[in-house]
Motif scaffolding. Structure first.
Motif, short mmCIF file in Angstrom:
data_model
loop_
_atom_site.label_atom_id
_atom_site.label_comp_id
_atom_site.label_asym_id
_atom_site.label_seq_id
_atom_site.Cartn_x
_atom_site.Cartn_y
_atom_site.Cartn_z
N ASN A 132 -31.46 -13.86 -0.76
CA ASN A 132 -30.16 -13.79 -1.43
C ASN A 132 -29.26 -12.73 -0.80
OD1 ASN A 132 -29.55 -15.39 -4.20
ND2 ASN A 132 -31.74 -15.29 -3.82
N VAL A 133 -29.82 -11.58 -0.50
CA VAL A 133 -29.02 -10.54 0.17
C VAL A 133 -28.66 -10.96 1.59
CG1 VAL A 133 -29.06 -8.18 1.06
CG2 VAL A 133 -29.94 -8.67 -1.23
N ALA A 134 -29.63 -11.55 2.31
CA ALA A 134 -29.41 -11.87 3.72
C ALA A 134 -28.36 -12.96 3.90
CB ALA A 134 -30.73 -12.28 4.36
N PHE A 135 -28.48 -14.07 3.16
CA PHE A 135 -27.50 -15.12 3.41
C PHE A 135 -26.15 -14.83 2.79
CE2 PHE A 135 -29.81 -18.05 0.09
CZ PHE A 135 -29.11 -17.52 -0.97
N ASN A 136 -26.11 -13.99 1.75
CA ASN A 136 -24.80 -13.56 1.27
C ASN A 136 -24.12 -12.65 2.29
OD1 ASN A 136 -23.82 -14.43 -1.50
ND2 ASN A 136 -25.94 -13.93 -1.99
N SER A 137 -24.90 -11.80 2.97
CA SER A 137 -24.34 -10.96 4.02
C SER A 137 -23.81 -11.80 5.17
CB SER A 137 -25.40 -9.98 4.53
OG SER A 137 -25.83 -9.10 3.52
N ALA A 138 -24.59 -12.82 5.56
CA ALA A 138 -24.13 -13.72 6.62
C ALA A 138 -22.87 -14.46 6.20
CB ALA A 138 -25.24 -14.73 6.96
N ALA A 139 -22.81 -14.86 4.93
CA ALA A 139 -21.63 -15.57 4.44
C ALA A 139 -20.40 -14.67 4.43
CB ALA A 139 -21.91 -16.11 3.03
N VAL A 140 -20.58 -13.41 4.05
CA VAL A 140 -19.44 -12.47 4.05
C VAL A 140 -18.88 -12.33 5.46
CG1 VAL A 140 -18.80 -10.04 3.74
CG2 VAL A 140 -20.13 -11.21 1.98
N ASP A 141 -19.76 -12.20 6.46
CA ASP A 141 -19.29 -12.10 7.85
C ASP A 141 -18.49 -13.35 8.26
OD1 ASP A 141 -20.47 -9.62 8.28
OD2 ASP A 141 -22.37 -10.49 8.94
N LEU A 142 -18.97 -14.51 7.86
CA LEU A 142 -18.28 -15.75 8.22
C LEU A 142 -16.94 -15.87 7.50
CD1 LEU A 142 -18.43 -18.34 9.84
CD2 LEU A 142 -19.61 -19.41 7.93
N VAL A 143 -16.92 -15.49 6.22
CA VAL A 143 -15.65 -15.51 5.47
C VAL A 143 -14.62 -14.63 6.16
CG1 VAL A 143 -14.56 -14.74 3.32
CG2 VAL A 143 -16.67 -16.09 3.24
N THR A 144 -15.03 -13.45 6.59
CA THR A 144 -14.12 -12.53 7.28
C THR A 144 -13.62 -13.12 8.59
OG1 THR A 144 -15.31 -10.65 6.31
CG2 THR A 144 -13.86 -10.19 8.16
N ALA A 145 -14.51 -13.77 9.33
CA ALA A 145 -14.12 -14.35 10.62
C ALA A 145 -13.18 -15.53 10.44
CB ALA A 145 -15.36 -14.79 11.39
N LEU A 146 -13.44 -16.37 9.44
CA LEU A 146 -12.59 -17.54 9.21
C LEU A 146 -11.28 -17.19 8.53
CD1 LEU A 146 -15.26 -20.13 8.00
CD2 LEU A 146 -14.02 -20.15 10.16
N ARG A 147 -11.25 -16.01 7.89
CA ARG A 147 -10.06 -15.58 7.14
C ARG A 147 -9.68 -16.62 6.09
NH1 ARG A 147 -7.38 -11.47 8.99
NH2 ARG A 147 -5.36 -12.23 8.26
N ARG A 148 -10.68 -17.22 5.47
CA ARG A 148 -10.49 -18.15 4.36
C ARG A 148 -11.49 -17.79 3.26
NH1 ARG A 148 -11.17 -23.95 4.73
NH2 ARG A 148 -9.96 -23.89 2.79
N PRO A 149 -11.10 -17.84 2.00
CA PRO A 149 -12.01 -17.45 0.91
C PRO A 149 -12.97 -18.58 0.53
CG PRO A 149 -9.86 -18.04 0.02
CD PRO A 149 -9.73 -18.11 1.53
N ILE A 150 -13.95 -18.82 1.41
CA ILE A 150 -14.86 -19.95 1.21
C ILE A 150 -16.16 -19.55 0.52
CG2 ILE A 150 -13.94 -21.23 3.18
CD1 ILE A 150 -16.46 -20.29 4.75
N MET A 151 -16.25 -18.30 0.07
CA MET A 151 -17.51 -17.84 -0.54
C MET A 151 -17.96 -18.73 -1.70
SD MET A 151 -19.57 -15.39 0.26
CE MET A 151 -20.88 -14.35 -0.34
#
Length: 395
Positions: free
Chosen positions: A116-135
């Protein structure tokens, strides 16, 4: 490091698969708890102690996982935890004592908390890169996976033993991991693009590091409190919603089971529409609107004299709570990286653990409907926190 839109899309698909797998495996285990209880000969109290192994393993692992993600990368840690989770879900049916069950659930909980911590961290990085609130879309995948896992478990419960069922889940988990892992392992977490001077954005890593450390830690804890308030409601609804409908509103057991179904389905729908909502309202307003909606819905769900009004209230509560946890985790991760995700996740899991027993104690002292209003109170607190922190972290 992924740089093309195709690479980012592949990363999004792989991370989504791990969210869905997590929900699927966890729900598959939960529906077999009664059979495992019978197999081990555990009393209700003994089973409760054994189940604490899941909680203890998750909470103890979350902070450690944040450190591992910083050292080895969130993608690598996600894959390792997915393998451990898939293997450990097959272990409970192999136990024949409460002590052994508690020990294997400690391993299962550690893998569950870690991923849960690991894939949420990966998701946060991707959200930042895409600059879209896809969380929210990732958490919608978790909810959908859970619904599929629970539904499948109900269908096969009469035909397959827990050993065969959970071994089958382990195989599915390993296959999904084998398919999705190469995408994560080939790419480092993406970095945020350089923003245009006039474009508002979440703070980049250097900007976050310039924020006063004490203030950053305080904000992460605040977002963790939002996660905790949300998860408290989820835990309370899962354990007490059906009982309230059956005990206080004279619903049949079949109709009472619809209570959590309405809540979970509404939460999934809310998360599927979460990206559009965040793009329209922003993170702060989404938290405020969601918390207020959940508070109103839970007041209706807990105090309404009519069964159908209570079911409507449960659904409204699910819609309101849907995006609070994803937003809280994303904001904490934006501020402090994997350690922020770990802190918010720990608060959230703590809220989910606190909810059911707290409701039980209050129900003994007062009544179950009054006890359930505590969900509304905490949703209102999340709303107030949202108002106070609306400008703390840019959207």
């Amino acid at each position: 490091m992924p740089g093309t839109s195709r690479d980012l899309t592949r990363l999004r698909t792989a991370i989504t698969a791990f969210f869905a797998l997590d929900g699927f495996l966890f729900a598959g285990w939960v529906v077999r708890i009664p059979a495992i209880k019978h197999q081990t000969g555990a009393s209700a109290g003994d089973l409760g102690l054994a189940l604490l192994g899941v909680s203890a393993g998750a909470v103890l692992t979350m902070t450690l996982t944040g450190r591992l993600c910083r050292r080895y990368g969130s993608h690598q840690v996600t894959v390792v935890c997915a393998v451990l989770l898939s293997l450990s879900v097959a272990l409970p049916p192999l136990t024949h004592s409460v002590l052994a069950l508690g020990a294997v659930l400690l391993i299962f909980g550690a893998a569950y908390g870690g991923i849960n911590v690991a894939f949420n961290s990966a998701a946060v990085d991707l959200v930042t890169a895409l600059r879209r609130p896809i969380m929210p879309s990732f958490h919608a995948a978790f909810s959908l996976g859970g619904m599929v896992g629970a539904g499948l478990g109900g269908l096969v419960a009469g035909a397959l033993s827990p050993t065969l069922h959970l071994a089958g889940l382990a195989v599915v988990g390993l296959l999904v991991t084998a398919v999705a892992a190469p995408t994560l392992l080939r790419h480092e977490p993406p970095s945020a693009p350089t923003p245009a001077p006039s474009a508002p954005s979440a703070p980049s890593a250097p900007e976050a590091s310039r924020r006063p450390r004490g203030r950053t830690r305080g904000l992460v804890i605040v977002f963790g409190l939002i996660a905790g308030c949300t998860a408290y409601g989820e835990g309370a609804m899962a354990d007490w919603g059906a009982l309230h409908l059956e005990q206080d509103l004279d619903a049949s057991s079949g109709v009472a089971a619809l209570g959590y179904t309405c809540f979970a389905l509404a939460m999934t729908i809310g998360r599927l529409s979460g990206t559009a909502l965040l793009e329209r309202l922003g993170h702060g307003r989404t938290v405020v609107a969601g918390g207020a909606t959940a508070a109103a819905g839970m007041l209706l769900g807990s105090l309404a004299p009519s069964l159908w009004a209570a079911l409507l209230g449960f659904a409204v509560t699910g819609l309101g709570l849907a995006n609070l946890f994803p937003v809280a985790v994303e904001r904490a991760g934006t501020l402090a990286g994997p350690s922020g995700v770990a802190t918010a996740s720990t608060f959230g899991y703590g809220g989910m653990l606190l909810g059911p027993p707290a409701i039980g104690f209050m129900a003994d002292w007062l009544s179950l409907p009054v006890a359930l209003t505590s969900v509304a109170v905490l949703a209102a607190i999340a709303t107030l926190i949202g108002v106070a922190t609306r400008r703390a972290v840019p959207n």
